[in-house]
Structures are given as C-alpha cells and as structure tokens.
Design a protein around this motif. Structure first.
Motif, PDB file in Angstrom:
ATOM      1  N   GLU A  69     -21.134 -15.119 -14.276  1.00  0.00           N
ATOM      2  CA  GLU A  69     -20.128 -14.899 -15.307  1.00  0.00           C
ATOM      3  C   GLU A  69     -20.367 -15.877 -16.457  1.00  0.00           C
ATOM      4  O   GLU A  69     -20.566 -17.067 -16.235  1.00  0.00           O
ATOM      5  N   ASP A  70     -20.364 -15.357 -17.698  1.00  0.00           N
ATOM      6  CA  ASP A  70     -20.589 -16.228 -18.854  1.00  0.00           C
ATOM      7  C   ASP A  70     -19.509 -17.293 -18.959  1.00  0.00           C
ATOM      8  O   ASP A  70     -19.778 -18.445 -19.293  1.00  0.00           O
ATOM      9  N   ALA A  71     -18.290 -16.902 -18.686  1.00  0.00           N
ATOM     10  CA  ALA A  71     -17.175 -17.839 -18.720  1.00  0.00           C
ATOM     11  C   ALA A  71     -16.112 -17.301 -17.783  1.00  0.00           C
ATOM     12  O   ALA A  71     -15.991 -16.080 -17.607  1.00  0.00           O
ATOM     13  N   PRO A  72     -15.352 -18.173 -17.164  1.00  0.00           N
ATOM     14  CA  PRO A  72     -14.307 -17.705 -16.260  1.00  0.00           C
ATOM     15  C   PRO A  72     -13.319 -16.802 -16.993  1.00  0.00           C
ATOM     16  O   PRO A  72     -12.876 -17.113 -18.101  1.00  0.00           O
ATOM     17  N   ALA A  73     -13.007 -15.676 -16.393  1.00  0.00           N
ATOM     18  CA  ALA A  73     -12.037 -14.762 -16.994  1.00  0.00           C
ATOM     19  C   ALA A  73     -10.657 -15.397 -16.976  1.00  0.00           C
ATOM     20  O   ALA A  73     -10.300 -16.121 -16.045  1.00  0.00           O
ATOM     21  N   ASP A  74      -9.889 -15.091 -18.034  1.00  0.00           N
ATOM     22  CA  ASP A  74      -8.549 -15.681 -18.120  1.00  0.00           C
ATOM     23  C   ASP A  74      -7.688 -15.301 -16.923  1.00  0.00           C
ATOM     24  O   ASP A  74      -6.917 -16.119 -16.411  1.00  0.00           O
ATOM     25  N   ALA A  75      -7.833 -14.050 -16.463  1.00  0.00           N
ATOM     26  CA  ALA A  75      -7.008 -13.607 -15.334  1.00  0.00           C
ATOM     27  C   ALA A  75      -7.355 -14.391 -14.074  1.00  0.00           C
ATOM     28  O   ALA A  75      -6.472 -14.776 -13.292  1.00  0.00           O
ATOM     29  N   ASP A  76      -8.674 -14.638 -13.877  1.00  0.00           N
ATOM     30  CA  ASP A  76      -9.082 -15.397 -12.700  1.00  0.00           C
ATOM     31  C   ASP A  76      -8.631 -16.851 -12.806  1.00  0.00           C
ATOM     32  O   ASP A  76      -8.201 -17.462 -11.824  1.00  0.00           O
TER      33      ASP A  76
END
Length: 626
Positions: free
Chosen positions: A43-50
C-alpha cells in the motif's frame, strides 16, 4: 486492510505472512487473540479507513505496532525476535507515524543474515499489524507436548523478556487436568493446537495473562526442531533396549545420586522397587541412566500423622541399623566359603533385606522427615557422628556395583561430639542417617554378588552385569554366560558415551531448570584455584590433586560421600554440575566448611587445569583471565 479476524478469509491469503495468518485463524476460531488491524506492505499509504480502525483500538488503551516478515513463523523460518515493533503507542498521530516508519523500513542486517543462512529469499518490506496492548501480569511461553501436555516457562511483569533473553522465573509441565493457571494454560494450548495442526515438533505459543487474570494468545509458531535436540542418541538407545513403553509422563534424571549409568544388577533392583512400591517416586532406568518421577526428598510421606521424628531417629540409630548390620553379618557367614548352590540359596535372603530397608524407608523415614520441623539454616550439630563406622558399606555412588568408601578411603577422622539434637535439626539428621540404612540394604545384595563372583571366577565388574535371576541361574549351572556379560559391558560403555537429558516428558527432552551456565547455589566462602575435573568420586580418590590446597574439584554431583572425602583429602573447594540446596552433599559441605557451588550447569566441560574462581555470594563460577 480489515481486522485481523477477517484475514483468514482474504482472497490474497497466500500473501499474508504465516505469523499473521495463524493469529487470524485462531481469532476466527474464537480463541482469545487481542484485536488487530493489518496493513499490507504494497500500500502506498495507509488508508484513512484502516487508520481509523486502528486508532479505534486506542479507546481501550495503548496499542503495540508489530511487524511480520515474509515467511516469518513458517516451519524453519521463525525470524524470532528479529522483526521490529513499537509498544505503548497511545495517540492517533503517533500511531500513523509509527505505521509509516515501520512500513518503509526494509529488513535490517540481522534479518538479511538470518535469511541468507537459512537459504530464504529476501523478506522485503514487512507487513504491519496494530494490536491492542495487553498489560501483562505474566508472559507464558508454552511448547506443546504429547497427550495434551505442554512445557511452560513463566516470566513475570511487562518487560520484553524474550527479546532481552531473560531467564524465566519458573518452568513447569502443565496438563489440562491440573487446577489453577497450569490447567488453564494447558487447556488453551490444546485449543490452539486443534486449530493449527501439523507441527511434528510441537507449537511454541506465547500467552499473556492480563492483570484481570484473562489469558490471551499473542503468537503461535511451529517448532522446527525439538526444544532440546541433543538426545537423539539417548532416545535411540532407549528404543534399542526396548524401553519405549517406560517413557511416560515427566521424568527427571537422578544425577544427584547416580551421576553415571547404573549396573544391570542395580537396574534390576530398581525394577523390583518400582513393582513392589508404586509410592517410591516411580524410578526407572532408561538407556542405563536412572530417572524418577518424584525425587526421594520430595516423596509425600502420606502416613506422617502421629509419627515422632525424634523417636524415629533414635530407632534408626539404635535398632534398625544395628538389626541390618547383624543380618548382613549372618549373611556373610552363610556365604563365606560356600559352594555355588548355597550362595544361590542366600540370594533371596539378601533381596528380602533390601526390600525390608525400602519398606522402612518409605513407611517410616520419609513420613518422619515430613513431620520434622523445617531444617535450620545454621549448621546442625553432630550430623556426622559415627559415620566412619559405616565407611565399609557406604558406596561411592548409589549402585550395588559401586565400591564402598571403606575400600577407597581408610579413615576420615570426623567424629563430632554427640549432643542433644535441637528440633530444628531433626530433619537433617534423619536425612543423613537414612543414608546408612539405604547403604546397608544395598550391601546385603552386594555381599552375595561378590561371593558369587569368586565362586564363578568372574571379575567384580562382570558379576554386576547379571540381574539377580541370571546370577542365580549361573550359580545353579556353575558358570556364567560369557556372551551375555560381554554384551552388557558394551551396553554400559555405550551408556557412558550418551548425554542423557535432564528431564523428559514422554519421549520429548525438556530444557534443564532455568539458570545461566556456570551459575549455581553457593555455599561457604569464595575460593580460587586450579580446576581438577573428575568423572566421579572413585576417579577423584584414585587420582587426587597434587596440591589440594590450591585445587577446585569439579564433579558431576556432590554426593554426601564426596563431601566427606574432600575434607579428608584437605580439599576445600568443590563445584558440582548437579544438585540442590538441601541435597545431602550440600548439607555436609556446609558442616565441613567447604566452599562449594552446586547445580552449576556446564562446569564439567571446563578443561582440567584451568584457573577458576568460585563466587559463592553471586553463585558464579568464573574462569580467571577470561
């Protein structure tokens, strides 16, 4: 990425590292795994939801951010302790930064070196999982064993014990049928093993106990080898001798009393004892080495009610020991100069005397020792009085084949004045004087064996290669089976070459009790000198050090006889690989003013002639100049 409980159902489950995948399977099966949120490395960056899901875990307190490397916790690639983690993350901002930092960092030098050594591919970027942090009262690390048992090491407190290499506070075997925490740990380990089958060497399971008493599973991995993997030759010899069915439950090597293999004659006596008295600690000889389920000093003594320890001590000294002495004298007269059939006829009487000694020991002496007050820490008075009178029957080791101290050493000149024994010293005196009763029981059998050897024309070591029934048959026939004796001699040599495990559960060797190498229980004043390494007491008596005042004798075990012999030889310092704080030899070492270190793992591997120092305050053996 979803919560950990959903990982087991991911479409890309094959990409999930085994470390995460196993925890996910356990959580999905309803086992107590702390909740977690997982982040994949691609993942390029952690998803906000995660991130929001991970931050929600902060509502119940700090979290721990853990990593999982490639094949971490697969069979043969544990990467144990190499993956970074950050504990006690307590704010959403700190959490995001920690996830991003750990996710960007590739494997370190130690990880790459481990992977290369194991022939594994570069693990690449780690997976991240954020997990609720359990504030621990205890950490338990368990290894599953046969029959739903597990070997457990316990660490107190909330520190990173496994990462720091801390010595466990305790180690024990737990089974589901036990009460308390032991039974709970074993029951939870059984549930884990049911979800994660297919681990031929067992599972290693980390379990945390929270301050509310709840147990959580925080890691589970298959072991790639036995937890003690040095016993292959020993177990092969057990199989060769047809003793596999004796590997049942917990067994402890009785090296304190028998630090070398026992003779076949003594093995037969142990078999006889085990059959007659199931309450004798279940002793058994495996591949020539004596193991017990319960050590003699720990026997329960269930008939202790109403027993007067002082009266028992008086009976022991004034009645029972003299009775056995008279019986042995009668036996000596019966077999002296007798023909083979007459000696064969005397053998059952000798075995009856051995049985009578065992019965008196178990039915009266053990309960009396249990009923006596706790032994005093100070030196008891008079425990050595009269011991010289028994030197002719006290064996060098507790084996009917062993030569006696009377044959190896002429005089000890240690006879303190008898005084009224304080109550606090009764247990110590009972423990010391029961040695003589046990020695007399063995000596009765030894007398017949020695006369049989002369009549059959056998060397002394050879006659003890025969069990009593085989000896009786040889006496009836007028000759011994030379092939059998040669085979038994070879068996004994093979047994001496083995490294028997200190503890076994079924056929699984267990680690020795927790403790650092070259550390043990210190007694007396510090000492320094040249290591004089001897294989046993007879070896020491045959080759005493040239300069006893500057010598530190190193033995496998400090038996009572060794303490006395050391004092006679004017050797003031001794180190023993095996033993405990209340073993007979240690009690005597205190009385005789010896400097000693017992239970010192690794001591017998020190080269002879090495300059060593005993630190009895810290309980350490130091090699001078290292």
């Amino acid at each position: 990425m979803p919560l950990l409980t959903a990982c087991a159902g991911l479409g890309n489950e094959r990409r999930v590292p085994p470390k995460i995948g196993r925890l996910a399977r356990l959580a999905a099966a309803g086992l107590p795994v702390p909740p977690a949120v997982v982040f994949a490395p691609d993942e390029d960056a952690p998803a906000d939801a995660d991130l929001a899901a991970a931050a929600a875990l902060l509502a119940s307190g700090p979290v721990i951010v853990r990593t999982a490397l490639g094949d971490e916790d697969a069979v043969g690639s544990s990467f144990a302790g190499l993956g970074p983690f950050v504990a006690d993350v307590s704010t959403p901002v700190e959490l995001r930064r920690t996830i991003e930092r750990l996710g960007r960092n590739g494997p370190g030098e130690d990880v790459r070196a481990y992977a290369a050594a194991r022939g594994l591919p570069d693990p690449g970027l780690p997976w991240i999982f954020v997990q609720r942090r359990i504030v621990r009262r205890h950490l338990y690390v368990a290894c599953t064993l046969p029959d739903d048992a597990c070997y457990v090491e316990r660490f107190a407190g909330d520190e990173a014990h496994l990462a720091d290499g801390t010595t466990p506070n305790a180690a024990f075997v737990a089974t589901p049928g036990q009460g308390g925490i032991e039974g709970r740990l074993a029951a939870l380990a059984v549930r884990v093993a049911a979800v994660l089958p297919g681990a031929p060497h067992g599972l290693e399971i980390e379990m945390c106990e929270g301050h509310d008493g709840t147990l959580y599973v925080v890691q589970a991995r298959p072991l790639s080898a036995r937890i003690v993997d040095e016993a292959g030759a020993f177990l092969a010899e057990v199989e060769r001798r047809g003793q596999r069915d004796l590997l049942v439950g917990l067994r402890v090597l009785d090296a304190e009393h028998n630090p070398e293999p026992v003779s076949f004659a003594h093995e037969a006596l142990i078999d006889r004892l085990r059959r007659r008295r199931p309450d004798a600690g279940d002793p058994v000889v495996l591949a020539g080495w004596l193991y017990v389920a319960v050590a003699p000093r720990d026997l329960p003594g269930t008939r202790a009610r109403g027993i007067d320890p002082r009266r028992v001590l008086g009976d022991l000294r004034t009645r029972w020991i003299p009775e056995h002495q008279r019986a042995i004298a009668d036996l000596e007269r019966q077999v002296a100069g007798a023909d083979a059939p007459a000696i064969a006829k005397a053998l059952p009487r000798a075995l009856d005397l051995f049985d009578a000694m065992i019965d008196r020991y178990l039915d009266v002496l053990v309960p009396a020792r249990r009923a006596a007050p706790r032994p005093a820490a100070a030196r008891p008075t008079g425990a050595l009085e009269g011991r010289e009178a028994f030197a002719h029957v006290l064996p060098v080791t507790w084996d009917v084949a062993s030569p006696t101290l009377g044959a190896s050493a002429k005089s000890f000149n240690i006879v303190p004045t008898w005084k009224t024994i304080p109550d606090a010293d009764l247990a110590t005196h009972l423990a010391e004087w029961d040695d003589h009763l046990f020695a007399l029981g063995l000596h009765a059998v030894r007398v017949v064996y020695l006369h049989a050897a002369r009549r059959l024309g056998l060397a002394e070591p050879d006659v003890f290669c025969l069990r009593p029934d085989e000896l009786a048959e040889a006496l009836r026939r007028g000759r011994a089976d030379a092939d059998r004796i040669a085979e038994r001699r070879a068996d004994l040599e093979r047994a001496r070459s083995l490294r028997p495990p200190l503890r076994l559960y079924d056929a699984t060797p267990l680690p020795p009790p927790a403790g650092r190498p070259l550390s043990g229980i210190g007694i007396g004043a510090p000492a320094r000198g040249v290591a004089c390494v001897r294989s046993n007491l007879a070896d020491l008596l045959d080759g005493p050090p040239a300069d006893p005042g500057r010598s530190v004798v190193i033995l496998p075990a400090l038996v009572a006889q060794a303490s006395v012999a050391l004092a006679r030889l004017r050797i003031g310092a001794v180190v023993a690989e095996h033993g405990g704080a209340l073993s007979h030899g240690v009690v005597l070492a205190r009385e005789l003013g010896l400097s000693a270190l017992v239970g010192c793992r690794g001591a017998t591997e020190i080269p002879d002639g090495t300059e060593v120092e005993i630190d009895t305050v810290l309980g350490r053996l130091r090699i001078v100049g290292r």
